[in-house]
Design a protein around this motif. Structure first.
Motif, PDB file in Angstrom:
ATOM      1  N   LEU A 242       0.806  -1.223   0.000  1.00  0.00           N
ATOM      2  CA  LEU A 242       0.000   0.000   0.000  1.00  0.00           C
ATOM      3  C   LEU A 242       0.838   1.271   0.000  1.00  0.00           C
ATOM      4  O   LEU A 242       0.290   2.357  -0.231  1.00  0.00           O
ATOM      5  CB  LEU A 242      -0.924   0.018   1.218  1.00  0.00           C
ATOM      6  N   ALA A 243       2.153   1.179   0.238  1.00  0.00           N
ATOM      7  CA  ALA A 243       2.975   2.386   0.391  1.00  0.00           C
ATOM      8  C   ALA A 243       2.927   3.275  -0.854  1.00  0.00           C
ATOM      9  O   ALA A 243       2.601   4.471  -0.753  1.00  0.00           O
ATOM     10  CB  ALA A 243       4.410   1.999   0.745  1.00  0.00           C
ATOM     11  N   PRO A 244       3.258   2.768  -2.056  1.00  0.00           N
ATOM     12  CA  PRO A 244       3.193   3.658  -3.222  1.00  0.00           C
ATOM     13  C   PRO A 244       1.786   4.165  -3.514  1.00  0.00           C
ATOM     14  O   PRO A 244       1.614   5.296  -3.974  1.00  0.00           O
ATOM     15  CB  PRO A 244       3.722   2.779  -4.365  1.00  0.00           C
ATOM     16  N   LEU A 245       0.802   3.346  -3.234  1.00  0.00           N
ATOM     17  CA  LEU A 245      -0.580   3.755  -3.470  1.00  0.00           C
ATOM     18  C   LEU A 245      -0.951   4.931  -2.569  1.00  0.00           C
ATOM     19  O   LEU A 245      -1.551   5.916  -3.024  1.00  0.00           O
ATOM     20  CB  LEU A 245      -1.506   2.560  -3.224  1.00  0.00           C
ATOM     21  N   LEU A 246      -0.587   4.849  -1.287  1.00  0.00           N
ATOM     22  CA  LEU A 246      -0.925   5.931  -0.350  1.00  0.00           C
ATOM     23  C   LEU A 246      -0.182   7.213  -0.708  1.00  0.00           C
ATOM     24  O   LEU A 246      -0.746   8.312  -0.629  1.00  0.00           O
ATOM     25  CB  LEU A 246      -0.605   5.507   1.080  1.00  0.00           C
ATOM     26  N   ARG A 247       1.073   7.089  -1.108  1.00  0.00           N
ATOM     27  CA  ARG A 247       1.830   8.295  -1.496  1.00  0.00           C
ATOM     28  C   ARG A 247       1.199   8.947  -2.726  1.00  0.00           C
ATOM     29  O   ARG A 247       1.086  10.178  -2.813  1.00  0.00           O
ATOM     30  CB  ARG A 247       3.282   7.935  -1.769  1.00  0.00           C
ATOM     31  N   HIS A 248       0.799   8.135  -3.683  1.00  0.00           N
ATOM     32  CA  HIS A 248       0.157   8.665  -4.881  1.00  0.00           C
ATOM     33  C   HIS A 248      -1.134   9.402  -4.522  1.00  0.00           C
ATOM     34  O   HIS A 248      -1.412  10.486  -5.065  1.00  0.00           O
ATOM     35  CB  HIS A 248      -0.146   7.522  -5.858  1.00  0.00           C
ATOM     36  N   LEU A 249      -1.916   8.846  -3.601  1.00  0.00           N
ATOM     37  CA  LEU A 249      -3.168   9.490  -3.204  1.00  0.00           C
ATOM     38  C   LEU A 249      -2.903  10.808  -2.484  1.00  0.00           C
ATOM     39  O   LEU A 249      -3.656  11.781  -2.654  1.00  0.00           O
ATOM     40  CB  LEU A 249      -3.972   8.554  -2.305  1.00  0.00           C
ATOM     41  N   ALA A 250      -1.837  10.870  -1.679  1.00  0.00           N
ATOM     42  CA  ALA A 250      -1.482  12.127  -1.015  1.00  0.00           C
ATOM     43  C   ALA A 250      -1.090  13.186  -2.043  1.00  0.00           C
ATOM     44  O   ALA A 250      -1.492  14.359  -1.947  1.00  0.00           O
ATOM     45  CB  ALA A 250      -0.352  11.891  -0.021  1.00  0.00           C
ATOM     46  N   GLU A 251      -0.317  12.779  -3.037  1.00  0.00           N
ATOM     47  CA  GLU A 251       0.093  13.721  -4.087  1.00  0.00           C
ATOM     48  C   GLU A 251      -1.121  14.169  -4.910  1.00  0.00           C
ATOM     49  O   GLU A 251      -1.225  15.341  -5.299  1.00  0.00           O
ATOM     50  CB  GLU A 251       1.142  13.064  -4.982  1.00  0.00           C
ATOM     51  N   GLU A 252      -2.031  13.246  -5.161  1.00  0.00           N
ATOM     52  CA  GLU A 252      -3.253  13.572  -5.901  1.00  0.00           C
ATOM     53  C   GLU A 252      -4.081  14.603  -5.128  1.00  0.00           C
ATOM     54  O   GLU A 252      -4.602  15.574  -5.716  1.00  0.00           O
ATOM     55  CB  GLU A 252      -4.059  12.301  -6.134  1.00  0.00           C
ATOM     56  N   ALA A 253      -4.216  14.412  -3.814  1.00  0.00           N
ATOM     57  CA  ALA A 253      -4.969  15.358  -2.983  1.00  0.00           C
ATOM     58  C   ALA A 253      -4.287  16.728  -2.966  1.00  0.00           C
ATOM     59  O   ALA A 253      -4.957  17.761  -2.960  1.00  0.00           O
ATOM     60  CB  ALA A 253      -5.107  14.815  -1.563  1.00  0.00           C
ATOM     61  N   ALA A 254      -2.964  16.719  -2.960  1.00  0.00           N
ATOM     62  CA  ALA A 254      -2.233  17.998  -2.966  1.00  0.00           C
ATOM     63  C   ALA A 254      -2.500  18.768  -4.251  1.00  0.00           C
ATOM     64  O   ALA A 254      -2.620  20.001  -4.236  1.00  0.00           O
ATOM     65  CB  ALA A 254      -0.742  17.740  -2.798  1.00  0.00           C
ATOM     66  N   ARG A 255      -2.609  18.057  -5.365  1.00  0.00           N
ATOM     67  CA  ARG A 255      -2.920  18.735  -6.622  1.00  0.00           C
ATOM     68  C   ARG A 255      -4.366  19.243  -6.630  1.00  0.00           C
ATOM     69  O   ARG A 255      -4.662  20.304  -7.159  1.00  0.00           O
ATOM     70  CB  ARG A 255      -2.688  17.793  -7.807  1.00  0.00           C
ATOM     71  N   ARG A 256      -5.269  18.456  -6.041  1.00  0.00           N
ATOM     72  CA  ARG A 256      -6.677  18.833  -6.044  1.00  0.00           C
ATOM     73  C   ARG A 256      -6.944  19.986  -5.071  1.00  0.00           C
ATOM     74  O   ARG A 256      -7.838  20.801  -5.289  1.00  0.00           O
ATOM     75  CB  ARG A 256      -7.539  17.633  -5.668  1.00  0.00           C
ATOM     76  N   TYR A 257      -6.183  20.021  -3.965  1.00  0.00           N
ATOM     77  CA  TYR A 257      -6.387  21.061  -2.951  1.00  0.00           C
ATOM     78  C   TYR A 257      -5.047  21.792  -2.719  1.00  0.00           C
ATOM     79  O   TYR A 257      -4.392  21.598  -1.681  1.00  0.00           O
ATOM     80  CB  TYR A 257      -6.886  20.455  -1.638  1.00  0.00           C
ATOM     81  N   PRO A 258      -4.624  22.616  -3.656  1.00  0.00           N
ATOM     82  CA  PRO A 258      -3.308  23.274  -3.523  1.00  0.00           C
ATOM     83  C   PRO A 258      -3.232  24.247  -2.353  1.00  0.00           C
ATOM     84  O   PRO A 258      -2.138  24.626  -1.929  1.00  0.00           O
ATOM     85  CB  PRO A 258      -3.163  24.010  -4.872  1.00  0.00           C
ATOM     86  N   GLN A 259      -4.377  24.662  -1.821  1.00  0.00           N
ATOM     87  CA  GLN A 259      -4.371  25.601  -0.700  1.00  0.00           C
ATOM     88  C   GLN A 259      -4.088  24.905   0.627  1.00  0.00           C
ATOM     89  O   GLN A 259      -3.986  25.573   1.664  1.00  0.00           O
ATOM     90  CB  GLN A 259      -5.707  26.359  -0.626  1.00  0.00           C
ATOM     91  N   HIS A 260      -3.955  23.596   0.649  1.00  0.00           N
ATOM     92  CA  HIS A 260      -3.667  22.850   1.873  1.00  0.00           C
ATOM     93  C   HIS A 260      -2.278  22.217   1.814  1.00  0.00           C
ATOM     94  O   HIS A 260      -1.761  21.916   0.733  1.00  0.00           O
ATOM     95  CB  HIS A 260      -4.701  21.732   2.078  1.00  0.00           C
ATOM     96  N   ARG A 261      -1.714  22.024   2.991  1.00  0.00           N
ATOM     97  CA  ARG A 261      -0.471  21.250   3.107  1.00  0.00           C
ATOM     98  C   ARG A 261      -0.858  19.783   3.339  1.00  0.00           C
ATOM     99  O   ARG A 261      -1.501  19.452   4.320  1.00  0.00           O
ATOM    100  CB  ARG A 261       0.363  21.739   4.295  1.00  0.00           C
ATOM    101  N   ILE A 262      -0.471  18.911   2.433  1.00  0.00           N
ATOM    102  CA  ILE A 262      -0.753  17.484   2.554  1.00  0.00           C
ATOM    103  C   ILE A 262       0.543  16.777   2.920  1.00  0.00           C
ATOM    104  O   ILE A 262       1.486  16.734   2.104  1.00  0.00           O
ATOM    105  CB  ILE A 262      -1.332  16.893   1.252  1.00  0.00           C
ATOM    106  N   GLU A 263       0.625  16.261   4.122  1.00  0.00           N
ATOM    107  CA  GLU A 263       1.809  15.531   4.575  1.00  0.00           C
ATOM    108  C   GLU A 263       1.493  14.048   4.626  1.00  0.00           C
ATOM    109  O   GLU A 263       0.361  13.653   4.956  1.00  0.00           O
ATOM    110  CB  GLU A 263       2.256  16.009   5.956  1.00  0.00           C
ATOM    111  N   HIS A 264       2.487  13.221   4.302  1.00  0.00           N
ATOM    112  CA  HIS A 264       2.289  11.777   4.410  1.00  0.00           C
ATOM    113  C   HIS A 264       3.513  11.139   5.058  1.00  0.00           C
ATOM    114  O   HIS A 264       4.645  11.570   4.852  1.00  0.00           O
ATOM    115  CB  HIS A 264       2.009  11.142   3.043  1.00  0.00           C
ATOM    116  N   GLN A 265       3.260  10.147   5.851  1.00  0.00           N
ATOM    117  CA  GLN A 265       4.306   9.376   6.528  1.00  0.00           C
ATOM    118  C   GLN A 265       3.939   7.904   6.372  1.00  0.00           C
ATOM    119  O   GLN A 265       3.075   7.382   7.074  1.00  0.00           O
ATOM    120  CB  GLN A 265       4.380   9.770   7.998  1.00  0.00           C
ATOM    121  N   VAL A 266       4.566   7.257   5.433  1.00  0.00           N
ATOM    122  CA  VAL A 266       4.201   5.894   5.056  1.00  0.00           C
ATOM    123  C   VAL A 266       5.476   5.050   5.009  1.00  0.00           C
ATOM    124  O   VAL A 266       6.406   5.372   4.255  1.00  0.00           O
ATOM    125  CB  VAL A 266       3.501   5.870   3.675  1.00  0.00           C
ATOM    126  N   PRO A 267       5.550   3.977   5.792  1.00  0.00           N
ATOM    127  CA  PRO A 267       6.751   3.140   5.787  1.00  0.00           C
ATOM    128  C   PRO A 267       6.812   2.256   4.537  1.00  0.00           C
ATOM    129  O   PRO A 267       5.807   2.004   3.878  1.00  0.00           O
ATOM    130  CB  PRO A 267       6.598   2.293   7.051  1.00  0.00           C
TER     131      PRO A 267
END
Length: 409
Positions: A242-267
């Motif tokens: 799930l690690a690459p999938l979760l990182r991709h979703l965080a990056e996707e959310a960052a593009r969709r909501y550029p006014q927010h800081r989206i941080e991810h911590q995934v081992p």
């Protein structure tokens, strides 16, 4: 004129009753029957004023014996004399037409007094113990009726609330569908003009694609809820990192909501048994919900870790927060939008948290949410890492993931 009495019991019982009635000194004409069939025959011939019957004999007995005697001799007052100390049995006999229900443990003298009472026209005669049992049963019946009324009122209230939520849902759907459709129609109208410069045409096409993607997302949510309700949803469960999938979703959310800081911590790795597409829907719903709740420039964090129970994923926002009862309703009801804390333009269709929870449950996992004291909400889910396992309750140790600095998407 002698009062005609019919007795029906086994020989020992007949002897006891006959002796007690004889000893009473009353002017009585007594006939005895050792079984139910003989008692019905004698009742038809004698037409007694009073019949005293044991209801637990072999052969014809119980309510059938009572009904047949009374059918043969309608004017007879029938007293049940039995060892069966049961409120249910007494209710059945009285319902069949008996005038009294007496217990043998009270002795034959009670029968003598009862015979005299019903012969004078007194109503129903009961053993004190049976009267108490019937009163207790009646009280219990009243209590159950009260509980049923309260349950019915509660169910009616829930139904009314669900109907109101569905009406609100339809209104939200109309609003949410109308927006991308209106945008698409406007862009289509503009693109009909061939004089639109190529750079602007490209921007319009991107907006059109985004509007159609939003429209498809709403339709997919509704269809998935329908499949879940019908029990026809199938998962393509497999062992997946799930690690690459979760990182991709965080990056996707960052593009969709550029006014927010989206941080991810995934081992790395983060292995679980999951349907990648459906788990993506879950995390996308949680990130979308968190961003809609949070004011601009606030941080939304996506964190994951491996526990003994399975893989834990947590999405935390720092917005207005939701009360626990609102969170619970959003999980349990498919049409709840959390409108108490969301402005209308943020409310969405109202399927997100319910849909996400149902998909997690389909994976054998559990989802829960915690309002944060400082404001905001933390929504977590845990799914099993091994085949055949299920997670039925939040892990005992499931706080936010350790305080290492997260990666900004």
């Amino acid at each position: 004129m002698a009062t005609k009495i019919l007795l029906c019991d086994a020989p020992d019982g007949l002897a006891v009753l006959q002796y007690a009635l004889l000893r009473s000194g009353a002017d009585l004409e007594v006939e005895g029957a050792p079984d139910g069939f003989r008692a019905v025959e004698l009742a038809g011939r004698l037409q007694p004023e009073v019949a005293v019957c044991e209801i637990d004999l072999e052969g014809l007995s119980g309510t059938e014996l009572v009904r047949r005697i009374l059918a043969t001799s309608p004017g007879t007052k029938l007293l049940c004399w039995t060892a069966v100390a049961s409120a249910g049995s007494a209710a059945q006999m009285l319902g069949a037409g008996a005038t009294g229900y007496l217990l043998k443990e009270d002795g034959p003298d009670d029968v003598v007094r009862a015979v005299a009472a019903v012969a004078r026209g007194v109503g129903v005669v009961l053993s004190p113990k049976v009267a108490r049992l019937l009163a207790e049963r009646f009280a219990e019946s009243l209590r159950r009726d009260q509980e049923l009324e309260e349950s019915l009122a509660e169910a009616t209230g829930r139904l009314d609330a669900l109907q109101a939520a569905k009406a609100e849902f339809l209104a939200n759907v109309s609003h949410e569908l109308r927006t991308p459709v209106t945008v698409a129609k406007g862009i289509a109208y503009v693109l009909r003009n061939r004089d639109v410069p190529e750079p602007e045409r490209g921007e319009f096409l991107q907006q059109l694609e985004a509007s159609l993607d939003k429209l498809m997302g709403i339709v997919d949510e509704i269809l998935t809820i329908a499949e879940l309700d019908r029990g026809t949803l199938t998962l393509n469960v497999q062992e997946v990192d799930l690690a690459p999938l979760l990182r991709h979703l965080a990056e996707e959310a960052a593009r969709r909501y550029p006014q927010h800081r989206i941080e991810h911590q995934v081992p790395d790795p983060l292995t679980a048994l999951a349907d990648p597409a459906r788990i993506s829907e879950v995390v996308r719903q949680l990130l979308d919900n968190a961003c809609r709740y949070s004011p601009p420039h606030e941080t939304v964090s996506l964190r994951a870790r491996v526990l003994d129970e399975g893989v834990l994923v947590t999405v935390t926002d720092h917005g207005l927060g939701m009360a626990r009862e609102v969170l619970s309703r959003a999980f349990d009801e498919p049409f709840s939008t959390g409108e108490r804390v969301l402005r209308k333009e943020r409310a969405g269709v109202g399927l997100g948290l319910h849909l996400a929870r149902q998909l997690v449950v389909q994976h054998g996992g559990v989802m829960w949410a915690d309002p944060l004291p400082s404001g905001g909400t933390r929504v977590s889910f845990c799914i099993p890492a091994d085949r055949g396992q299920r997670v039925t309750a939040p892990p005992l140790f499931a706080p936010d993931v350790p305080a290492e600095p997260g990666t900004r998407a």
